[in-house]
Design an enzyme around this catalytic site. Structure first.
Site, short mmCIF file in Angstrom:
data_model
loop_
_atom_site.label_atom_id
_atom_site.label_comp_id
_atom_site.label_asym_id
_atom_site.label_seq_id
_atom_site.Cartn_x
_atom_site.Cartn_y
_atom_site.Cartn_z
N SER A 88 71.96 18.79 -10.21
CA SER A 88 73.31 18.62 -10.75
C SER A 88 73.25 18.14 -12.21
CB SER A 88 74.10 17.68 -9.83
OG SER A 88 75.46 17.80 -10.11
N ASP A 148 78.71 24.90 -2.12
CA ASP A 148 78.74 23.76 -3.03
C ASP A 148 80.16 23.63 -3.60
OD1 ASP A 148 78.53 22.18 -5.41
OD2 ASP A 148 76.40 22.65 -5.53
N HIS A 190 76.60 20.58 -1.90
CA HIS A 190 76.01 20.01 -3.11
C HIS A 190 75.05 18.85 -2.86
CE1 HIS A 190 75.92 19.56 -7.44
NE2 HIS A 190 76.20 18.28 -7.36
N1 LIG Z 1 81.32 10.72 -6.31
C1 LIG Z 1 81.61 12.13 -6.42
C2 LIG Z 1 80.44 12.96 -5.98
C3 LIG Z 1 79.28 12.72 -6.83
C4 LIG Z 1 78.15 13.57 -6.39
O1 LIG Z 1 78.30 14.53 -5.62
N2 LIG Z 1 77.01 13.22 -6.87
C5 LIG Z 1 75.86 14.01 -6.56
C6 LIG Z 1 75.18 14.39 -7.84
S1 LIG Z 1 76.31 15.22 -8.93
C7 LIG Z 1 74.90 13.20 -5.74
O2 LIG Z 1 73.74 13.52 -5.69
N3 LIG Z 1 75.38 12.14 -5.10
C8 LIG Z 1 74.52 11.25 -4.36
C9 LIG Z 1 74.31 11.62 -2.95
O3 LIG Z 1 74.78 12.67 -2.49
O4 LIG Z 1 73.61 10.86 -2.28
C10 LIG Z 1 82.79 12.48 -5.60
O5 LIG Z 1 83.31 11.58 -4.98
O6 LIG Z 1 83.17 13.66 -5.60
#
Ligand SMILES: N[C@@H](CCC(=O)N[C@@H](CS)C(=O)NCC(=O)O)C(=O)O
Length: 282
Positions: free
Chosen positions: A147, A226, A259
């Site tokens: 990402s 995603d 994702h």
């Molecule tokens: N916080 C965001 C999502 C953030 C997100 O998806 N982050 C990804 C990277 S862009 C991630 O790897 N999050 C940590 C995880 O899934 O453990 C939301 O609420 O939509």
């Protein structure tokens, strides 16, 4: 480097460090997996850059990469996703800008430019420091990321030719000048003048190359379920740029994957093998 924790893992060790990062002017944390082979010889290292809201712990805890890294003899380096503790007003107010969202560049605007210098940290300071501290072969570095970290991996590999021998990404933010996350980050860290953005945009950087920068190929995996694919990630832009300059790209689109880290953990093994193959060549 101060060793905060060390855990035996698949015959190697999963370590967590903290150190004073001179390029950032603040302490930084990072996770390093050291495979068993590193007891006898210097080993190649794969940098893994995580995405928005992540820390140095996300990859070691969630990606499940250590078992294969131990087999392949790969050191895994997982830095944090931004400086922390800069004391900038509102720096933690947004999950997609500021803390946890450093975008792997050196900010040029106030109040960010003093501490938000992830690019200098990762390309100048960290390789040197790790080579001094660990049995790491500085000539054999690869980089991958997820990402925002996929954006980081692609742009740092393209901007610092020769530093990383191999590059890959999972669900990267592939054309940040044209997606809401990227526009917000670039406006904040680089300012509103869009002409400065192209130098930090993987698709623009690739399209501007005079020849294929990585003739051994680039690997990208992308889930088709995603939730960020069509608005934020835009892998087709990077695919078109690679086609334009003759850069070999394997872009795999996977039905049903979203994702998160269930997707990352499903394909990280292929990325480790991709890098090991290239980094182990003489
Ligand atoms: N916080 C965001 C999502 C953030 C997100 O998806 N982050 C990804 C990277 S862009 C991630 O790897 N999050 C940590 C995880 O899934 O453990 C939301 O609420 O939509």
């Amino acid at each position: 480097m101060e060793l905060l924790g060390q855990h035996r893992c698949f015959g190697g060790t999963q370590r967590f460090y903290r150190h004073d990062a001179s390029s950032i002017g603040l302490p930084m944390r990072l996770a390093v997996f050291v495979p068993p082979q590193a007891e006898h010889e210097a080993r190649p290292a794969l940098f893994y850059l995580a995405g928005l809201t992540c820390t140095e712990e996300t990859f070691p805890i969630k990606a499940g990469a250590q078992r294969l890294a131990a087999e392949l003899g790969l050191i895994l380096v997982a830095p944090d996703t931004s400086p922390r503790g800069a004391g900038i007003a509102g720096e933690s107010d947004h999950w997609d800008f500021g803390v946890g969202a450093g975008f792997y560049l050196d900010a040029t605007t106030e109040p960010w430019q003093r501490h938000y210098r992830m690019e200098s940290y990762l390309t100048r300071e960290l390789p040197e420091l790790l080579a001094q501290t660990l049995p790491l072969d500085r000539q054999r570095l690869g980089i991958c990321g997820h990402s925002m970290g996929g954006h980081g991996a692609l742009t740092l590999a393209l901007r610092h030719r020769g530093l990383f021998r191999s590059v890959s990404a999972l669900a990267p933010v592939a054309a940040p000048s044209d997606c809401p996350w990227g526009v917000k980050a670039f406006t904040g860290y680089l300012g509103p003048d869009r002409s400065t953005w192209a130098a930090h945009d993987a698709s623009a950087l690739m399209a501007a190359s005079s020849e294929a920068p990585f003739p051994d190929g680039i690997l990208i995996d992308q889930g088709l379920a995603d939730q960020f694919l069509t608005e934020q990630l835009l892998p087709e832009r990077f695919e078109a740029a690679c086609a334009k300059v003759g850069q070999p790209l394997t872009l795999r689109r996977h039905e049903g994957y979203d994702h998160g880290y269930y997707f990352v953990s499903s394909f990280i093994g292929d990325h480790l093998r991709f890098h090991a193959e290239r980094l182990n060549r003489p």
